[in-house]
Design an enzyme around this catalytic site. Structure first.
Site, PDB file in Angstrom:
ATOM      1  CD  GLU A  59      64.959   8.544 -12.056  1.00 55.77           C
ATOM      2  OE1 GLU A  59      65.908   8.289 -12.300  1.00 55.77           O
ATOM      3  OE2 GLU A  59      64.249   9.669 -12.866  1.00 55.77           O
ATOM      4  CD  GLU A  63      63.659  13.484 -11.025  1.00 54.22           C
ATOM      5  OE1 GLU A  63      64.376  13.460 -11.899  1.00 54.22           O
ATOM      6  OE2 GLU A  63      63.730  13.057  -9.794  1.00 54.22           O
TER       7      GLU A  63
HETATM    8  O1  AHR Z   1      67.329  15.451 -11.541  1.00 59.92           O
HETATM    9  C1  AHR Z   1      68.561  14.696 -11.491  1.00 59.92           C
HETATM   10  C2  AHR Z   1      68.561  13.394 -11.574  1.00 59.92           C
HETATM   11  O2  AHR Z   1      67.438  12.873 -12.509  1.00 59.92           O
HETATM   12  C3  AHR Z   1      67.570  12.858 -10.186  1.00 59.92           C
HETATM   13  O3  AHR Z   1      68.335  12.651  -9.167  1.00 59.92           O
HETATM   14  C4  AHR Z   1      67.201  11.186 -10.753  1.00 59.92           C
HETATM   15  O4  AHR Z   1      65.813  11.020 -10.118  1.00 59.92           O
HETATM   16  C5  AHR Z   1      67.006  11.640 -12.304  1.00 59.92           C
HETATM   17  O5  AHR Z   1      67.541  10.631 -12.933  1.00 59.92           O
END
Ligand code: AHR
Length: 521
Positions: free
Chosen positions: A203, A325
């Site tokens: 991110e 994610e």
């Molecule tokens: O999964 C939790 C968080 O969500 C992670 O650390 C981040 O990459 C995302 O914003």
């Protein structure tokens, strides 16, 4: 009554008229699926079924790792036996670690060598707790070995250096003589692990450095230049930190500005969450459920649109879209640390998993890797622990039922779905994906997200001769149903008898809020 008193031929004509009016209506409501086995071409990579495990809350500590000296909780070199045993059944292909946001604060050399010498640091993203670094590179790679999973390591770009990153790769992957392989040997590991998957930051538009896409693309080019293209026995994957949900500009810039010889994957993160109103993980309304489903189904559009941008620069689809994610994100369980993201997991989560994995399967030509956030005790977990106890969640069961799709040949499907309506709003109720495994067995996974209505589905099998069907179902009385430490088997798969095969036509009745996986021989 008046209708009945009419002369018979007029009644018949009236009845026929009503029937003719009704037929198109019924047909429109009926779910129709065509599976074109004769058009099969792409393989569903098992890596779509990957997981994400961050140094966050109780995912690593207490979740996987209880320390070697723990005499209360059975473990192998510190890894909980119950958790490892449960996770092995999911045939987890890869695990992404150590973050997440944590990754861009992590300096890997803090987590190697004798435990007593490892520095304690602050986990500034997640609860401000002390991280003692007792779980580091060797422990993670041991966990992967115990699970039979491939490691996917995210390197520190935000607060790390190119040299630090390159040295980590050398430490884990280099067989010859070098400063880092010598250090590895000093720490008790002779042979390299040959880690294939590497994330170049996380991110970068947010917790990974608040960069613009243009700036990150340049930073990426520098990092990727010093990460070898091979991991020792094959090509290494350098995966660029990807867009958040619908940031298509991010993907466009990465694809435009990074030379293809430097990149094997572009990431994408998408959570099924309303950030302004996350809602309780268990005590949610149907409207909140509906909204979660709407956001989960957005994945279809996201994968298509990011994929189209990638097609423009990479028509041969050499670069993978890596959704590293995804999952549901709710309010933390009452009384727990807000920085630990600990939430329960209900049939709502099973629905997210079912539809999302169907989307990934159906787009396996571009989506070749994905990671559910997160494995244990965090967000949409498959396993929850409480001291010595452990339970598996509805999401776990979906992941287990879908293992049949790992590395199977995708059978393309066209779906005309009925609708799940709530008030003025509606969503497609039924989601489907199908594949044929190496033994020639066909599997179809079907999801009905409608919380109140069963859905009848007619499936036409083209180019495929099957003579028998059996199945498993995950369903429960209410969409809020979940497993607890006192009632751990409330939600679990059962045999499914609601499918009938008649020649090449399959008729299936999907109960409300259910996931069904059919096996056809
Ligand atoms: O999964 C939790 C968080 O969500 C992670 O650390 C981040 O990459 C995302 O914003």
């Amino acid at each position: 009554m008046r209708f009945l008193n009419r002369p018979p031929e007029r009644s018949l004509r009236a009845a026929l008229r009503i029937l003719l009016l009704l037929v198109p209506l019924t047909a429109a409501c009926q779910n129709r699926v065509v599976i074109s086995a004769d058009l099969a071409r792409d393989t569903i990579s098992r890596h779509i079924y990957g997981h994400f495990s961050e140094h966050l809350g109780r995912c690593i500590y207490g979740g996987y790792f209880v320390g070697e000296g723990n005499t209360k909780i059975p473990n192998t070199r510190g890894m909980r036996t119950d958790v490892v045993t449960a996770l092995r059944k999911l045939k987890i292909p890869n695990i992404r670690w150590p973050g997440g946001c944590f990754a861009d604060t992590y300096h890997w050399k803090d987590g190697i060598g004798p435990g007593a010498k490892r520095p304690a640091i602050v986990n500034s993203w997640w609860g401000g707790v002390t991280e003692d670094n007792s779980f580091g590179t060797h422990e993670f790679l041991d966990l992967c070995d115990q699970l039979g999973a491939e490691p996917y390591i995210t390197g520190n770009v935000g607060s790390g250096t190119v040299q630090e990153f390159a040295q980590w790769v050398q430490y884990t992957n280099f067989d010859g003589v070098s400063p880092m392989s010598a250090l590895r040997r000093e720490n008790g590991r002779e042979k390299p692990w040959k880690v294939r998957f590497w994330g170049v930051g996380n991110e970068a538009w947010g917790c990974g450095g608040n960069m613009t896409a243009e700036h990150y693309a340049d930073v990426y080019r520098t990092f990727a230049t010093f990460i070898p293209a091979s991991h020792g026995s094959g090509s290494l994957w350098r995966i660029a930190s990807g867009a958040g949900s619908s940031d298509f500009h991010w993907t466009e810039v990465l694809m435009r500005d990074i030379p293809q010889g430097l990149i094997e994957g572009v990431a994408l993160h998408h959570y099924s969450v309303d950030w302004t109103h996350k809602s309780s993980a268990t005590g949610f309304t149907e409207a909140e459920y509906f909204e979660t489903m709407r956001r989960a189904l957005q994945m279809e559009d996201l994968v298509q649109r990011h994929g189209t941008i990638m097609d423009m620069y990479d028509p041969k689809k050499k670069v993978a879209l890596v959704v590293d994610e995804w999952g549901g994100w709710y309010d933390v369980e009452p009384g727990t640390n807000p920085g630990f993201l600990y939430q329960q997991n209900t049939m709502r989560d099973a629905m997210i998993a079912g539809v999302t994995l169907n989307i990934f399967n159906n787009h396996c030509d571009r989506v070749r890797m994905a990671n559910l956030a997160q494995t244990v005790n965090v967000l949409q977990a498959v396993v929850l622990t409480e001291g010595e106890r452990m339970i598996v969640t509805p999401t776990y069961h979906v992941m287990e039922m879908y293992t049949v799709h790992h590395d199977a040949l995708l059978l393309p499907s066209s779906v005309r779905s009925g609708v799940y309506t709530l008030g003025e709003k509606s969503l497609p109720a039924v989601s489907v994906s199908a594949s044929r495994d190496r033994e020639g067995v066909t599997h179809i996974s079907l999801v009905n997200i409608d919380a109140g209505r069963a859905q009848d589905v007619v499936v036409e099998m083209r180019g495929e001769g099957c003579s028998s069907v059996s199945g498993r179902i995950l369903a429960s009385g209410k969409v809020q149903d979940h497993n607890t430490f006192d009632d751990p088997a409330r939600v679990k798969p059962a045999e499914f008898a609601g499918a009938r095969l008649d020649g090449s036509t399959l008729r299936v009745q999907l109960p409300p809020c259910s996931v069904v996986v059919l096996t056809l021989h």
